[in-house]
Design a protein around this motif. Structure first.
Motif, PDB file in Angstrom:
ATOM      1  N   GLU A  87      26.114  60.902  59.724  1.00 24.26           N
ATOM      2  CA  GLU A  87      26.634  59.333  59.840  1.00 24.26           C
ATOM      3  C   GLU A  87      28.187  59.258  59.410  1.00 24.26           C
ATOM      4  O   GLU A  87      28.747  58.681  60.030  1.00 24.26           O
ATOM      5  N   THR A  88      28.402  59.777  58.576  1.00 28.27           N
ATOM      6  CA  THR A  88      29.954  59.841  57.949  1.00 28.27           C
ATOM      7  C   THR A  88      30.868  60.285  58.923  1.00 28.27           C
ATOM      8  O   THR A  88      31.721  59.766  59.292  1.00 28.27           O
ATOM      9  N   GLU A  89      30.448  61.626  59.735  1.00 28.86           N
ATOM     10  CA  GLU A  89      31.111  62.163  60.799  1.00 28.86           C
ATOM     11  C   GLU A  89      31.271  61.401  61.766  1.00 28.86           C
ATOM     12  O   GLU A  89      32.418  61.248  62.697  1.00 28.86           O
ATOM     13  N   LEU A  90      30.226  60.851  62.119  1.00 30.36           N
ATOM     14  CA  LEU A  90      30.070  60.276  63.354  1.00 30.36           C
ATOM     15  C   LEU A  90      30.796  58.798  63.432  1.00 30.36           C
ATOM     16  O   LEU A  90      31.777  58.508  64.127  1.00 30.36           O
ATOM     17  N   GLY A  91      30.769  58.089  62.200  1.00 27.20           N
ATOM     18  CA  GLY A  91      31.293  56.766  62.035  1.00 27.20           C
ATOM     19  C   GLY A  91      32.968  57.042  61.924  1.00 27.20           C
ATOM     20  O   GLY A  91      33.717  56.189  62.537  1.00 27.20           O
ATOM     21  N   THR A  92      33.427  58.073  61.064  1.00 26.64           N
ATOM     22  CA  THR A  92      34.940  58.485  61.077  1.00 26.64           C
ATOM     23  C   THR A  92      35.459  58.478  62.589  1.00 26.64           C
ATOM     24  O   THR A  92      36.401  58.195  62.646  1.00 26.64           O
ATOM     25  N   THR A  93      34.754  59.447  63.116  1.00 26.18           N
ATOM     26  CA  THR A  93      35.040  59.685  64.501  1.00 26.18           C
ATOM     27  C   THR A  93      35.120  58.588  65.438  1.00 26.18           C
ATOM     28  O   THR A  93      36.275  58.347  66.020  1.00 26.18           O
ATOM     29  N   PHE A  94      34.330  57.791  65.249  1.00 28.15           N
ATOM     30  CA  PHE A  94      34.564  56.624  65.991  1.00 28.15           C
ATOM     31  C   PHE A  94      35.575  55.422  65.558  1.00 28.15           C
ATOM     32  O   PHE A  94      36.535  55.212  66.495  1.00 28.15           O
ATOM     33  N   VAL A  95      35.972  55.336  64.281  1.00 26.70           N
ATOM     34  CA  VAL A  95      36.947  54.840  63.835  1.00 26.70           C
ATOM     35  C   VAL A  95      38.447  55.389  64.398  1.00 26.70           C
ATOM     36  O   VAL A  95      39.241  54.557  64.757  1.00 26.70           O
ATOM     37  N   ASN A  96      38.301  56.779  64.059  1.00 24.74           N
ATOM     38  CA  ASN A  96      39.759  57.099  64.490  1.00 24.74           C
ATOM     39  C   ASN A  96      40.010  57.202  66.099  1.00 24.74           C
ATOM     40  O   ASN A  96      41.051  57.027  66.441  1.00 24.74           O
ATOM     41  N   ILE A  97      38.875  57.489  66.731  1.00 28.37           N
ATOM     42  CA  ILE A  97      39.077  57.314  68.387  1.00 28.37           C
ATOM     43  C   ILE A  97      39.452  56.046  68.788  1.00 28.37           C
ATOM     44  O   ILE A  97      40.096  55.875  69.581  1.00 28.37           O
ATOM     45  N   ALA A  98      38.865  54.862  68.199  1.00 27.30           N
ATOM     46  CA  ALA A  98      39.001  53.683  68.513  1.00 27.30           C
ATOM     47  C   ALA A  98      40.736  53.363  68.207  1.00 27.30           C
ATOM     48  O   ALA A  98      41.156  52.643  69.001  1.00 27.30           O
ATOM     49  N   ASN A  99      41.229  53.668  67.208  1.00 26.04           N
ATOM     50  CA  ASN A  99      42.487  53.627  66.839  1.00 26.04           C
ATOM     51  C   ASN A  99      43.266  54.341  67.735  1.00 26.04           C
ATOM     52  O   ASN A  99      44.502  53.932  68.282  1.00 26.04           O
ATOM     53  N   TYR A 100      43.231  55.473  68.139  1.00 26.89           N
ATOM     54  CA  TYR A 100      43.775  56.428  68.965  1.00 26.89           C
ATOM     55  C   TYR A 100      43.826  55.591  70.330  1.00 26.89           C
ATOM     56  O   TYR A 100      44.870  55.377  71.197  1.00 26.89           O
ATOM     57  N   GLN A 101      42.553  55.285  70.918  1.00 29.27           N
ATOM     58  CA  GLN A 101      42.484  54.692  72.204  1.00 29.27           C
ATOM     59  C   GLN A 101      43.482  53.153  72.213  1.00 29.27           C
ATOM     60  O   GLN A 101      44.154  53.057  73.193  1.00 29.27           O
ATOM     61  N   LEU A 102      43.345  52.491  71.066  1.00 26.99           N
ATOM     62  CA  LEU A 102      44.197  51.193  71.136  1.00 26.99           C
ATOM     63  C   LEU A 102      45.681  51.818  70.916  1.00 26.99           C
ATOM     64  O   LEU A 102      46.429  50.996  71.890  1.00 26.99           O
ATOM     65  N   GLN A 103      46.122  52.736  70.381  1.00 27.69           N
ATOM     66  CA  GLN A 103      47.444  52.949  70.066  1.00 27.69           C
ATOM     67  C   GLN A 103      48.126  53.285  71.605  1.00 27.69           C
ATOM     68  O   GLN A 103      49.198  52.822  71.964  1.00 27.69           O
ATOM     69  N   LEU A 104      47.239  53.995  72.360  1.00 27.62           N
ATOM     70  CA  LEU A 104      47.590  54.585  73.767  1.00 27.62           C
ATOM     71  C   LEU A 104      47.615  53.281  74.612  1.00 27.62           C
ATOM     72  O   LEU A 104      48.660  53.214  75.522  1.00 27.62           O
ATOM     73  N   ALA A 105      46.458  52.331  74.544  1.00 26.22           N
ATOM     74  CA  ALA A 105      46.607  51.252  75.545  1.00 26.22           C
ATOM     75  C   ALA A 105      47.794  50.336  75.546  1.00 26.22           C
ATOM     76  O   ALA A 105      48.080  49.859  76.238  1.00 26.22           O
ATOM     77  N   LEU A 106      48.009  50.264  74.129  1.00 25.74           N
ATOM     78  CA  LEU A 106      49.258  49.372  73.921  1.00 25.74           C
ATOM     79  C   LEU A 106      50.402  49.952  74.404  1.00 25.74           C
ATOM     80  O   LEU A 106      51.636  48.978  74.594  1.00 25.74           O
ATOM     81  N   ASP A 107      50.492  51.216  74.742  1.00 26.55           N
ATOM     82  CA  ASP A 107      51.681  51.499  75.519  1.00 26.55           C
ATOM     83  C   ASP A 107      51.549  51.889  76.949  1.00 26.55           C
ATOM     84  O   ASP A 107      52.063  52.476  77.622  1.00 26.55           O
ATOM     85  N   GLY A 108      50.338  51.257  77.400  1.00 24.70           N
ATOM     86  CA  GLY A 108      49.783  51.376  78.971  1.00 24.70           C
ATOM     87  C   GLY A 108      49.316  52.577  79.229  1.00 24.70           C
ATOM     88  O   GLY A 108      49.148  52.758  80.569  1.00 24.70           O
ATOM     89  N   PHE A 109      48.666  53.338  78.576  1.00 24.81           N
ATOM     90  CA  PHE A 109      48.037  54.405  78.792  1.00 24.81           C
ATOM     91  C   PHE A 109      46.474  54.373  78.210  1.00 24.81           C
ATOM     92  O   PHE A 109      46.153  54.180  77.167  1.00 24.81           O
ATOM     93  N   PHE A 110      45.532  54.423  79.065  1.00 21.92           N
ATOM     94  CA  PHE A 110      44.250  54.350  78.859  1.00 21.92           C
ATOM     95  C   PHE A 110      43.316  55.538  79.015  1.00 21.92           C
ATOM     96  O   PHE A 110      43.448  56.484  79.762  1.00 21.92           O
ATOM     97  N   ILE A 111      42.287  55.734  77.963  1.00 18.43           N
ATOM     98  CA  ILE A 111      41.752  56.715  77.844  1.00 18.43           C
ATOM     99  C   ILE A 111      40.023  56.820  78.326  1.00 18.43           C
ATOM    100  O   ILE A 111      39.580  55.587  78.310  1.00 18.43           O
ATOM    101  N   ARG A 112      39.758  58.014  78.727  1.00 15.96           N
ATOM    102  CA  ARG A 112      38.192  58.123  79.329  1.00 15.96           C
ATOM    103  C   ARG A 112      37.971  59.311  78.534  1.00 15.96           C
ATOM    104  O   ARG A 112      38.420  60.399  78.426  1.00 15.96           O
TER     105      ARG A 112
END
Length: 267
Positions: A87-112
């Motif tokens: 649960e901890t590893e999955l939840g932390t991964t979700f939080v980190n990747i959400a931040n990663y996706q958002l940071q790139l999206a704000l620069d116009g790069f979108f993740i799959r």
């Protein structure tokens, strides 16, 4: 059994694994390189480099943690050995990747991409295991749109964890994961715009995200294949505004293609 990746004795360890890449990277790069003005390619390179460098901070773990991250331009692999129930590893991964996706999206790069859990090994030289191939398949064949989707094994883990949270409403996964119109579960990355200390969403980031998606819709208006992918982001953005924000009509995006809304997984 070891719960860290050991380069001296490589072995497959139960882990949370993620594989991601940037939507349309090849097309974006080719367009930049074929412009008559050479400055365009230089600008694209600088923008990409700066964006990836900023975003990488979101997924680079504390050196004391056993997680590993490997980035090669638009390809990102994350492996996080599971210590207990995951649960901890999955939840932390979700939080980190959400931040990663958002940071790139704000620069116009979108993740799959794709997220799964199971046997995996990685260090500086090698990345290997069934979940690497599973997440690559999720990214290349299942995600389709700019979303990070979950494997069936990760879905089952979340269902099990949610039973401990009164049906899921009190679960941290309740806001982090959405079920899409095709039944796939994906990461609700705009949740990363929330200021956890204040409990409110950063509307400036929502506005920037709106502008970047609107610009992509305009740029690809004559390319239906890509237009549909960016229209998916617009529909997701608008759903997020309706579901998580208050009086947010001004932050919504006019989209040429309407799609069915996703839903929260516990409803």
């Amino acid at each position: 059994m070891s719960r860290e990746y050991d380069s001296n004795q490589p072995s497959l360890i139960n882990s949370v694994v993620c594989f991601m890449d940037i939507l349309g990277y090849k097309s974006l790069g080719k367009n930049a390189l074929k412009e008559n003005n050479g400055d365009t390619a230089e600008d694209f390179l600088r923008n990409l480099h700066n964006s990836l460098r900023k975003a990488k901070r979101s997924i680079t773990p504390d050196p004391s943690l056993p997680a590993k991250v490997k980035v090669f331009t638009d390809n990102i692999v994350i492996g996080w050995p599971i210590l207990e129930d995951g649960e901890t590893e999955l939840g932390t991964t979700f939080v980190n990747i959400a931040n990663y996706q958002l940071q790139l999206a704000l620069d116009g790069f979108f993740i799959r991409g794709g997220i799964s859990n199971g046997k995996h090994f990685m260090d500086e030289e090698t990345v290997f295991g069934p979940e690497l191939f599973e997440t690559y398949t999720l990214e290349s064949e299942v995600a389709v749109f700019p979303r990070v989707v979950l494997s069936n094994k990760s879905k089952e883990l979340i269902k099990r964890f949610n039973t401990e949270y009164y049906g899921g409403v009190g679960s941290p996964f309740y806001e982090e994961i959405l079920e899409d119109m095709d039944g796939e579960w994906f990461l609700n990355y705009l949740i990363a715009t929330k200021d956890e200390d204040r409990g409110v969403f950063n509307l400036r980031l929502i506005e920037i995200h709106k502008q970047k998606v609107a610009a992509a819709l305009s740029d690809y208006s004559s390319n239906y294949k890509l237009l549909k992918k960016y229209a998916w982001i617009a529909n997701y953005h608008n759903f997020f505004c309706d579901k998580f924000l208050i009086d947010a009509e001004e932050y919504k995006i006019d989209t040429p293609i309407q799609m069915s809304d996703p839903r929260q997984i516990s409803t």
